[in-house]
Design a protein around this motif. Structure first.
Motif, short mmCIF file in Angstrom:
data_model
loop_
_atom_site.label_atom_id
_atom_site.label_comp_id
_atom_site.label_asym_id
_atom_site.label_seq_id
_atom_site.Cartn_x
_atom_site.Cartn_y
_atom_site.Cartn_z
N ILE A 161 28.45 11.09 -50.14
CA ILE A 161 28.69 10.02 -49.18
C ILE A 161 27.75 10.21 -48.00
O ILE A 161 27.20 11.29 -47.79
N GLY A 162 27.58 9.16 -47.23
CA GLY A 162 26.76 9.25 -46.02
C GLY A 162 25.27 9.09 -46.31
O GLY A 162 24.84 8.90 -47.45
N ARG A 163 24.49 9.16 -45.26
CA ARG A 163 23.04 9.02 -45.38
C ARG A 163 22.44 10.29 -45.97
O ARG A 163 22.60 11.37 -45.42
N ARG A 164 21.73 10.15 -47.06
CA ARG A 164 21.13 11.30 -47.73
C ARG A 164 20.08 10.80 -48.71
O ARG A 164 20.06 9.63 -49.08
N LEU A 165 19.20 11.71 -49.12
CA LEU A 165 18.23 11.36 -50.15
C LEU A 165 18.91 11.36 -51.51
O LEU A 165 19.76 12.22 -51.79
N LEU A 166 18.54 10.41 -52.34
CA LEU A 166 19.14 10.30 -53.67
C LEU A 166 18.22 10.90 -54.72
O LEU A 166 17.00 10.74 -54.67
N PRO A 210 15.31 25.21 -48.61
CA PRO A 210 15.32 25.48 -47.17
C PRO A 210 16.68 25.83 -46.58
O PRO A 210 16.76 26.58 -45.61
N GLY A 211 17.77 25.27 -47.13
CA GLY A 211 19.08 25.54 -46.56
C GLY A 211 20.18 24.86 -47.35
O GLY A 211 19.94 24.28 -48.42
N LYS A 212 21.40 24.91 -46.80
CA LYS A 212 22.55 24.40 -47.55
C LYS A 212 22.48 22.90 -47.76
O LYS A 212 22.87 22.39 -48.83
N THR A 213 21.99 22.14 -46.79
CA THR A 213 21.91 20.69 -46.94
C THR A 213 21.09 20.32 -48.17
O THR A 213 21.50 19.50 -49.01
N GLU A 214 19.93 20.94 -48.30
CA GLU A 214 19.08 20.66 -49.43
C GLU A 214 19.68 21.19 -50.73
O GLU A 214 19.59 20.56 -51.78
N LEU A 215 20.33 22.35 -50.64
CA LEU A 215 20.97 22.93 -51.82
C LEU A 215 22.07 22.01 -52.35
O LEU A 215 22.16 21.77 -53.56
N VAL A 216 22.91 21.48 -51.46
CA VAL A 216 24.00 20.61 -51.88
C VAL A 216 23.44 19.34 -52.51
O VAL A 216 24.01 18.81 -53.48
N ALA A 217 22.32 18.83 -52.00
CA ALA A 217 21.71 17.64 -52.60
C ALA A 217 21.29 17.91 -54.03
O ALA A 217 21.51 17.10 -54.93
N VAL A 218 20.68 19.06 -54.27
CA VAL A 218 20.26 19.42 -55.62
C VAL A 218 21.47 19.67 -56.51
O VAL A 218 21.52 19.23 -57.67
#
Length: 234
Positions: A113-118, A62-70
């Motif tokens: 760091i911070g609140r995010r899905l693991l 969907p976007g950069k936030t999700e991409l960075v998580a992966v």
């Protein structure tokens, strides 16, 4: 986002075989982040290096936030398997392995760091650290706090040691050491205790990491030993 991290990417259902995969997209992002830093990662930059348009990328992520998580979970990978170690040896090697991972991908210090899905790899790192403390008599909360303290120490030293892409003072480590030595030699009267300490310093490049880690483990060993003594009396 949890589907992306746990193996259920929204792949196209019709048309020709996809030219890219979610893993391939994340790997491209990792290469950019390793070379230029996390801020350089964007959907457009990824599209520039892959055989796909920017708009087509949104069919995968969907976007950069999700991409960075992966990207982060993929870059962390699973912790090395090091069986048959005592709890102290296991936590020591676990911490050193984590430190090495941060140096290999310095942007992970920012992205994890911070609140995010693991994702599965990051949770496996946590599981491996907690597993080292199983059977020590520490409560679940104490085990989690122990891992938090160790990770914080590793992160702190990693932040100081990492060569962050896109950020440079123009000085090498040798430059800094020579400059400091010159200052303390010519101004030892102003900084006498620091000058003496620096002259008697000897050790590995990771001396601060290792020293702090050993002191944390010393404290845990005292806590665990005391817990076992208390338990045996009851």
């Amino acid at each position: 986002m949890s589907d992306l991290l746990w193996g259920k990417p929204p792949l196209p259902s019709r048309g020709p075989k996809p030219a890219v995969t979610l893993t391939g997209i994340a790997e491209a992002g990792i290469r950019i982040a390793d070379a230029e830093g996390l801020d350089a990662v964007s959907m457009q930059r990824i599209a520039d290096v892959l055989p796909v348009t920017k708009m087509a990328l949104y069919r995968y992520v969907p976007g950069k936030t999700e991409l960075v998580a992966v990207m982060s979970d993929l870059a962390m990978g699973a912790p090395p398997d090091r069986p048959d170690l005592s709890w102290r040896e296991a936590l020591y090697t676990w911490a050193i392995d984590l430190y090495d991972g941060f140096l290999q991908h310095p942007w992970l210090l920012q992205s994890t760091i911070g609140r995010r899905l693991l994702g599965p790899n990051e949770l496996t790192w946590m599981e491996r650290g907690i597993a080292a403390l199983a059977g020590t008599g520490l409560t679940g909360g104490e085990q989690l706090d122990s891992i938090l303290v160790i990770t914080s120490h590793v992160r702190n030293l990693g932040q100081q040691s990492a060569n962050l892409p896109g950020h440079s003072t123009g000085l090498t480590e040798d430059d800094m050491q020579r400059s400091l030595a010159e200052i303390l030699t010519t101004r030892a009267d102003r900084f006498p205790h620091l000058a003496i300490a620096m002259r008697t310093t000897a050790g590995s490049e990771n001396q601060g990491l290792e020293f702090g880690l050993e002191r944390i483990l010393d404290g845990l060993e005292l806590l665990i030993s005391g817990r076992k003594v208390s338990t045996s009396r009851h």
